[in-house]
Scaffold this motif. Sequence first.
Motif, mmCIF file in Angstrom:
data_model
loop_
_atom_site.group_PDB
_atom_site.id
_atom_site.type_symbol
_atom_site.label_atom_id
_atom_site.label_comp_id
_atom_site.label_asym_id
_atom_site.label_seq_id
_atom_site.Cartn_x
_atom_site.Cartn_y
_atom_site.Cartn_z
ATOM 1 N N GLU A 250 0.831 -1.207 0.000
ATOM 2 C CA GLU A 250 0.000 0.000 0.000
ATOM 3 C C GLU A 250 0.868 1.261 0.000
ATOM 4 O O GLU A 250 0.651 2.187 -0.789
ATOM 5 N N LYS A 251 1.867 1.262 0.853
ATOM 6 C CA LYS A 251 2.741 2.443 0.983
ATOM 7 C C LYS A 251 3.517 2.694 -0.315
ATOM 8 O O LYS A 251 3.576 3.828 -0.807
ATOM 9 N N GLU A 252 4.087 1.642 -0.887
ATOM 10 C CA GLU A 252 4.896 1.799 -2.097
ATOM 11 C C GLU A 252 4.022 2.110 -3.314
ATOM 12 O O GLU A 252 4.432 2.862 -4.203
ATOM 13 N N ALA A 253 2.826 1.536 -3.362
ATOM 14 C CA ALA A 253 1.903 1.834 -4.466
ATOM 15 C C ALA A 253 1.475 3.299 -4.422
ATOM 16 O O ALA A 253 1.382 3.968 -5.463
ATOM 17 N N ALA A 254 1.227 3.793 -3.215
ATOM 18 C CA ALA A 254 0.848 5.209 -3.055
ATOM 19 C C ALA A 254 1.970 6.130 -3.529
ATOM 20 O O ALA A 254 1.734 7.136 -4.215
ATOM 21 N N LYS A 255 3.198 5.751 -3.201
ATOM 22 C CA LYS A 255 4.356 6.563 -3.618
ATOM 23 C C LYS A 255 4.460 6.654 -5.138
ATOM 24 O O LYS A 255 4.808 7.697 -5.685
ATOM 25 N N GLY B 155 1.980 6.150 -7.219
ATOM 26 C CA GLY B 155 0.717 6.558 -7.830
ATOM 27 C C GLY B 155 0.051 5.446 -8.632
ATOM 28 O O GLY B 155 -0.581 5.692 -9.656
ATOM 29 N N THR C 198 -2.167 1.462 -8.450
ATOM 30 C CA THR C 198 -2.988 0.558 -7.645
ATOM 31 C C THR C 198 -2.497 -0.853 -7.888
ATOM 32 O O THR C 198 -2.397 -1.291 -9.044
ATOM 33 N N MET D 95 -7.507 -0.657 2.175
ATOM 34 C CA MET D 95 -6.339 0.050 1.648
ATOM 35 C C MET D 95 -6.642 0.572 0.242
ATOM 36 O O MET D 95 -6.948 -0.217 -0.662
ATOM 37 N N PRO D 96 -6.540 1.879 0.027
ATOM 38 C CA PRO D 96 -6.993 2.473 -1.239
ATOM 39 C C PRO D 96 -6.146 2.160 -2.462
ATOM 40 O O PRO D 96 -6.617 2.288 -3.595
ATOM 41 N N HIS D 97 -4.905 1.729 -2.270
ATOM 42 C CA HIS D 97 -4.033 1.464 -3.412
ATOM 43 C C HIS D 97 -3.837 -0.030 -3.675
ATOM 44 O O HIS D 97 -2.904 -0.440 -4.353
#
Length: 229
Positions: free
Chosen positions: A107-112, A114, A116, A149-151
């Motif tokens: 989740e954290k790395e996907a958010a970084k 941008g 999903t 988790m949004p991503h």
Amino acid sequence: MLKDNFKEVEARIQAACERAGRKREEVTLIAVSKTKPVQMLQEAYDLGNRIFGENKVQEIVDKYDALPADISWHMIGHLQRNKVKYIIDKVTLIHSVDSLRLAETIEKEAAKKGVTADILIEVNVAKEDTKYGVMPEDAARLVSQISVMPHIRIKGLMTIAPFVTNPEENRIYFQRLRNLAVDIGENKSDNVTMSVLSMGMTNDYEIAIEEGATMIRVGTGLFGARSYI
């Protein structure tokens, strides 16, 4: 050799689908190319294969730039949290998520980046000590925890069945994974679909197809025995 192997595996997939009353397009063949050289993957690509599965992050990273951009890479091996960042924007699907901590890192790395991340929850259906995967009775809870988790999108379940001489012995494990997916799918969630069942390998993929596999992971049957360096 490769051409003949692909032809034979394709014929077996087709036959298993017919036995199960399924359409061929319901089953995705993932060519498991771990330890195989780029030249061999290119040959498989030239035969029409576009979906490859790798067990190690480093192999994905190395092969990603060396091969055509329209390849769909699948991470099918155990994924260490400190290596997620290297593949998060390179893989189509991560098959091997088996803990909340790993999902949090994804989740954290996907958010970084941008993006999903599409994932599968790996379930240790046979409860083997030597295998990774969440226990079947804990799978629904893990899905629920990750679903917020949004991503991340949870696309289904994966299992690695025991290595057996008689593939019929693994039918029960494939049935259990399918039933678990049905149960989890009844708890509706925006980020969760149980559309993917990744199960079955060279030794038992025909049984897996008969029991509902939508993805099979075939390495030796296509590329021959692996050479470990």
